[in-house]
Design a protein around this motif. Structure first.
Motif, PDB file in Angstrom:
ATOM      1  N   ASP A 138       5.565  51.818  21.019  1.00 48.19           N
ATOM      2  CA  ASP A 138       6.413  52.196  21.284  1.00 48.19           C
ATOM      3  C   ASP A 138       6.172  52.944  22.895  1.00 48.19           C
ATOM      4  O   ASP A 138       5.213  53.773  23.098  1.00 48.19           O
ATOM      5  CB  ASP A 138       6.240  54.046  20.925  1.00 48.19           C
ATOM      6  CG  ASP A 138       6.966  55.368  20.582  1.00 48.19           C
ATOM      7  OD1 ASP A 138       8.165  54.490  22.168  1.00 48.19           O
ATOM      8  OD2 ASP A 138       7.115  56.528  20.579  1.00 48.19           O
ATOM      9  N   SER A 141       8.773  48.330  17.206  1.00 52.58           N
ATOM     10  CA  SER A 141       8.322  47.642  18.266  1.00 52.58           C
ATOM     11  C   SER A 141       6.999  48.579  18.669  1.00 52.58           C
ATOM     12  O   SER A 141       6.877  50.342  18.727  1.00 52.58           O
ATOM     13  CB  SER A 141       9.036  47.313  19.164  1.00 52.58           C
ATOM     14  OG  SER A 141      10.256  46.568  18.602  1.00 52.58           O
ATOM     15  N   THR A 190       3.949  52.676  16.561  1.00 53.67           N
ATOM     16  CA  THR A 190       4.995  52.403  16.759  1.00 53.67           C
ATOM     17  C   THR A 190       5.943  53.614  16.265  1.00 53.67           C
ATOM     18  O   THR A 190       5.597  54.561  15.663  1.00 53.67           O
ATOM     19  CB  THR A 190       6.182  51.172  15.640  1.00 53.67           C
ATOM     20  OG1 THR A 190       5.576  51.958  14.617  1.00 53.67           O
ATOM     21  CG2 THR A 190       4.720  50.005  15.466  1.00 53.67           C
TER      22      THR A 190
END
Length: 534
Positions: free
Chosen positions: A420, A418, A37
């Motif tokens: 990436d 979240s 993330t």
């Protein structure tokens, strides 16, 4: 549209209004092992910087495509100062109850479209809308440059700070042009590395040569290898003492950065010149420099860590592995929209549990189906009135890609907690930004026509209160604007209650198998201002 309330389909079919299946796929638990993330990447980078700083400190202790709106309602952006100061340069004029935009600017008073054509003629390899699809415009003013590039199938991420000329970015957004309010200061821009095909700066007055060239090196970070930097500021063509000194410093800096000065060309109509540089596509020049100034960044410095990461005056090496991101140019537009990036590995698990390239393709088909069968038919939205959209939790950018036949643009937001996937979004010729929805978003009030949130709020409420997040949604959306939410039914219910407390009209809620859909419209209501008692 009538309020259907949350109601299960009596026929037992797992479908949304308009025939679209629920299709709200959950992220694969296995995929979390394959994807980092932005929050994690940036935290690691900041820790490395802190360790380096501690070592240095110890050492010191020892040793010392579209038609841009040409007019907007004055009362929507009631600022006259920009028109007063820049009116003679064809930026903006006050005409009765309207602000009009002739298409000019400080550097192209005879029109942005002529200036755009001038750049194409100067360097044909730019190939607007084919080779060059996604660009960054630094110090954009009212963003006429980016606005007129829509006609060339080019997406422009424009940004500028709020300054003495009032809120220029607000003018841009009101015209329907993508823009964010931002400054180049002490931290990296909220974009991955090597994603912009071209970067533009017309009279942006940024001191590129200062502090070891740190700000220009930040542009180098986000520019694709082989990409162009267009600089049409006064030091390029004016001979005032200050301009001459800046040009000398800039020339020395760009040479040391291994940027090739492709050409300096004068636009005779606008009486300005543009210096066009090209970033190297290999490390040969870096390795041949006599002085390592500016230095090459350390191998463990992650160029894509961009969330509150301090700037550093160094250059990252260009990827040379044939299968590494940045080593090859994407497919020409529009083929790149539907082509999985060459660097997505089949051995890597995709977000939804399939091999990454297959996951990418399935996601695209999923969103085309949802948009066609549900959003276009079942939500009662007049899409001809929608110009700008924000996808509050983009993954591969499939939702934005599914809307490409409409005259809209979508800002894809990849949440910092979240996976990436933002580099994928840029690779396919779309654009976006990193953000954490536990914080406010850098835009002016009432600037987006529609917000879309796919499985955002159920994840968000695990980290922060939903009430401030919904207040931010209310701030961003225009009166009459829309919100589409796809999420778990429990989150849909909480969002619905919060929207109703803000006097939004909830047109439709639908639920099946603990998954739901909500469509709502913002009204004109605002709380009364009550004077504080003494």
């Amino acid at each position: 549209m009538e309020d259907n309330s949350i109601d299960a389909n009596p026929a037992g079919e797992s479908s949304f209004p308009g025939g679209g299946t629920t299709g709200i796929r959950k992220e694969s638990k296995e995929s979390k092992k394959s994807w980092s993330t932005q929050a994690a990447e940036s935290e690691i980078q900041k820790e490395r910087r802190k360790e380096e700083s501690d070592v240095k400190k110890a050492s010191l202790d020892m040793h010392g495509r579209f038609v841009t709106s040409l007019q907007i309602w004055y009362h929507n952006v009631p600022h006259t100062k920009l028109a007063e100061v820049k009116g003679h340069q064809n930026w903006v004029k006050v005409t009765g109850e309207l602000l009009t935009f002739p298409g000019g600017g400080t550097q192209f008073i005879h029109g942005a479209l002529h200036y755009i054509e001038f750049l194409q003629q100067t360097v044909p390899n730019i190939e607007w809308g084919k080779h060059t699809r996604v660009i960054l415009d630094v110090g954009c003013g009212v963003a006429s440059f980016g606005g007129y590039l829509f006609e060339k199938d080019v997406l422009t991420m424009s940004f500028a700070p709020k300054d003495e000329h009032e809120a220029q970015v607000q003018f841009a957004l009101e015209r329907g042009i993508p823009a964010i309010s931002a400054v180049m200061g002490s931290q990296r821009l909220p974009f991955p590395s090597m994603v912009f095909d071209l970067i533009h700066c017309a009279r942006c007055r940024v001191p590129w040569h200062a502090d070891g060239g740190m700000l220009l090196l930040e542009l180098n970070r986000v520019l694709r290898p082989g990409g162009y930097f267009v600089w049409s500021a006064t030091p390029v063509y004016q001979k005032l003492e200050e301009d001459v000194e800046i040009w000398k410093a800039m020339s020395a800096l760009t040479v040391s950065m291994c940027w090739e000065l492709v050409t300096i060309k004068k636009d005779k109509l606008n009486s300005v010149s543009a210096a066009i540089y090209r970033k190297p596509a290999s490390n040969d020049c870096y390795n041949q420099r006599k002085k390592n100034v500016p230095p090459v960044c350390k191998s463990d410095d992650d160029p894509s860590a961009a969330w509150y990461v301090p700037l550093q005056a160094c250059m990252h090496e260009v990827p040379v592995d044939y299968n590494e991101r940045g080593s090859r140019w994407p497919e020409n537009w529009p083929l790149r929209l539907q082509t999985p990036p060459y660097w997505l590995n089949s051995s890597q698990m995709g977000i939804y549990g399939k091999p990454a390239p297959q996951d990418f393709a399935t996601d695209y088909e999923h969103w085309k189906h949802v948009v066609r069968e549900s959003y276009m038919k079942g939500l009662g939205i007049s899409w001809s009135n929608v110009r700008n959209i924000m996808d509050m939790r983009a993954v591969y950018g499939g939702f934005a890609a599914a809307l490409m036949d409409l005259k809209v643009w979508v800002l894809n937001v990849v949440n910092v907690d979240s996976p990436d996937t933002l580099p994928i979004i840029y690779e396919r010729g779309l654009f976006g930004i990193y953000h954490d929805w536990c914080e406010s978003f850098s835009t002016y009030p009432r600037t987006y026509d529609l917000l879309h949130a796919d499985h955002l709020f159920s994840k968000l409420k695990k980290r922060c209160n939903l009430a401030p997040a919904m207040a931010e949604v209310d701030r961003i959306v225009r009166p009459g604007g829309k919100l589409i939410v796809r999420d778990e039914s429990s989150a849909i219910g909480e969002v619905e209650n919060l929207l109703k407390s803000l006097r939004w009209e909830v047109h439709l809620t639908f639920s099946k198998d603990q998954e739901g859909l909500l469509s709502a419209q913002k009204g004109d209501w605002r709380p009364q201002i009550i004077a504080a008692s003494s």
